[in-house]
Design a protein around this motif. Sequence first.
Motif, PDB file in Angstrom:
ATOM      1  N   ALA A 277       0.505  -1.255   0.145  1.00 30.79           N
ATOM      2  CA  ALA A 277       0.429  -0.087  -0.697  1.00 30.79           C
ATOM      3  C   ALA A 277       0.958   1.442  -0.150  1.00 30.79           C
ATOM      4  N   PRO A 278       0.484   2.578  -0.907  1.00 25.95           N
ATOM      5  CA  PRO A 278       1.665   3.118  -0.635  1.00 25.95           C
ATOM      6  C   PRO A 278       1.348   4.456   0.184  1.00 25.95           C
ATOM      7  N   GLU A 279       2.164   4.974   0.238  1.00 21.55           N
ATOM      8  CA  GLU A 279       2.085   6.556   1.705  1.00 21.55           C
ATOM      9  C   GLU A 279       1.116   7.660   0.857  1.00 21.55           C
ATOM     10  N   ILE A 280       0.628   7.386  -0.168  1.00 25.92           N
ATOM     11  CA  ILE A 280      -0.499   8.259  -0.099  1.00 25.92           C
ATOM     12  C   ILE A 280      -1.937   8.165  -0.166  1.00 25.92           C
ATOM     13  N   LEU A 281      -1.649   6.541   0.054  1.00 20.81           N
ATOM     14  CA  LEU A 281      -3.620   6.441   0.717  1.00 20.81           C
ATOM     15  C   LEU A 281      -4.072   6.547   2.102  1.00 20.81           C
ATOM     16  N   VAL A 282      -2.339   6.660   3.114  1.00 19.59           N
ATOM     17  CA  VAL A 282      -2.389   6.226   4.245  1.00 19.59           C
ATOM     18  C   VAL A 282      -2.594   8.004   4.622  1.00 19.59           C
ATOM     19  N   GLU A 283      -1.845   8.851   3.823  1.00 17.91           N
ATOM     20  CA  GLU A 283      -2.595   9.807   4.191  1.00 17.91           C
ATOM     21  C   GLU A 283      -3.455  10.978   3.772  1.00 17.91           C
ATOM     22  N   GLU A 284      -4.263   9.791   2.632  1.00 14.76           N
ATOM     23  CA  GLU A 284      -6.165  10.453   2.705  1.00 14.76           C
ATOM     24  C   GLU A 284      -6.547   9.639   3.642  1.00 14.76           C
ATOM     25  N   VAL A 285      -6.372   8.637   4.241  1.00 20.96           N
ATOM     26  CA  VAL A 285      -7.067   8.629   5.183  1.00 20.96           C
ATOM     27  C   VAL A 285      -7.274   9.290   6.649  1.00 20.96           C
ATOM     28  N   ILE A 286      -5.848   9.951   6.917  1.00 27.04           N
ATOM     29  CA  ILE A 286      -5.630  10.970   7.997  1.00 27.04           C
ATOM     30  C   ILE A 286      -6.384  11.997   7.695  1.00 27.04           C
ATOM     31  N   ASP A 287      -6.528  12.261   6.253  1.00 32.39           N
ATOM     32  CA  ASP A 287      -6.917  13.969   5.411  1.00 32.39           C
ATOM     33  C   ASP A 287      -8.384  13.409   5.941  1.00 32.39           C
TER      34      ASP A 287
END
Length: 335
Positions: A277-287
Amino acid sequence: MNKTRPPLDILLCAPRGFCAGVDRAIQIVELALKTYGAPVYVRHEIVHNKFVVEGLKAKGAIFVEELDEIPQTSQPVIFSAHGVPKSVPEDAKAKNFFYLDATCPLVSKVHKEAVLHDRRGHEVLLIGHAGHPEVIGTMGQLADKVVTLIETVEDVESLEPKDPDNLAWITQTTLSVDDTADIVAALQRRFPNIKGPNKDDICYATTNRQEAVKRVAPRADVMIVVGAPNSSNSKRLREVGERAGCRQSILLQRATDIDWDSLGDISSVAITAGASAPEILVEEVIDAFSTHYDVTVEVITIAQEDMVFNIPRELREAAIAKGVLEAGPIAEPVK
């Protein structure tokens, strides 16, 4: 009148997300596209993540399940990070395909162990999950029915080997560390002379991500694992979070999958991501949480990862020759 957002502590696990094997596999597809142009054919999902696969499709990668789906071509054919049975490269050679192998080097290590044990006359037991591409690839290093799959402790108890004193075990790289330890212990109890790997087959990234979840999950009301439903290491992370005492442990692919009503009254959320899973998807969840809560993020780091794997020599040399890649030092090979 603006409603005040309730406070929420986000406990961010580290390490999380891409491992060296996944990073290498994606690099191979992207570099092949830059070097040889589109299309590039990929057998099976290069890694188990829809976001990554769709991104590569947009750049010109064509994904197939079997080589028979690929027309006669001189364009590269790439094998996924999970590894393939030895019949697949043999088939590619018979079809005169130019192929690149993106198998994770830590999976290749398990393949070599299987072959070596077989050459030494050991009956090979593979601890893993039936039907997973990595398991299919590892079992496919040897002739049909030579490798016996062990999924549970119950499988160990019912096992009837040809020679109980001449066994060897290997494992899938993305298993639950604790479940695997239980199975290995059961094997060693029943078969004291069984041989195992010199170094654990469960890879460093799987181990580190599970250890981070064990550390963080008890502090959180909800554990969120960003990853695909067909990703073995992501599913194991969700299970580890549940066992570690989190009242809810959820696997989701994107922030849009969050069921806000089901979260209930929460003050803390732990977040990790599977190795594909790329980090951009983690950032999306945090946002997404930031739109509902007044968020404070705390990173909990349990290990530093600096492993890098080489891309295949033929791709590297072609990319340098075409000016797509600069010549530079090559990473150390995996021991």
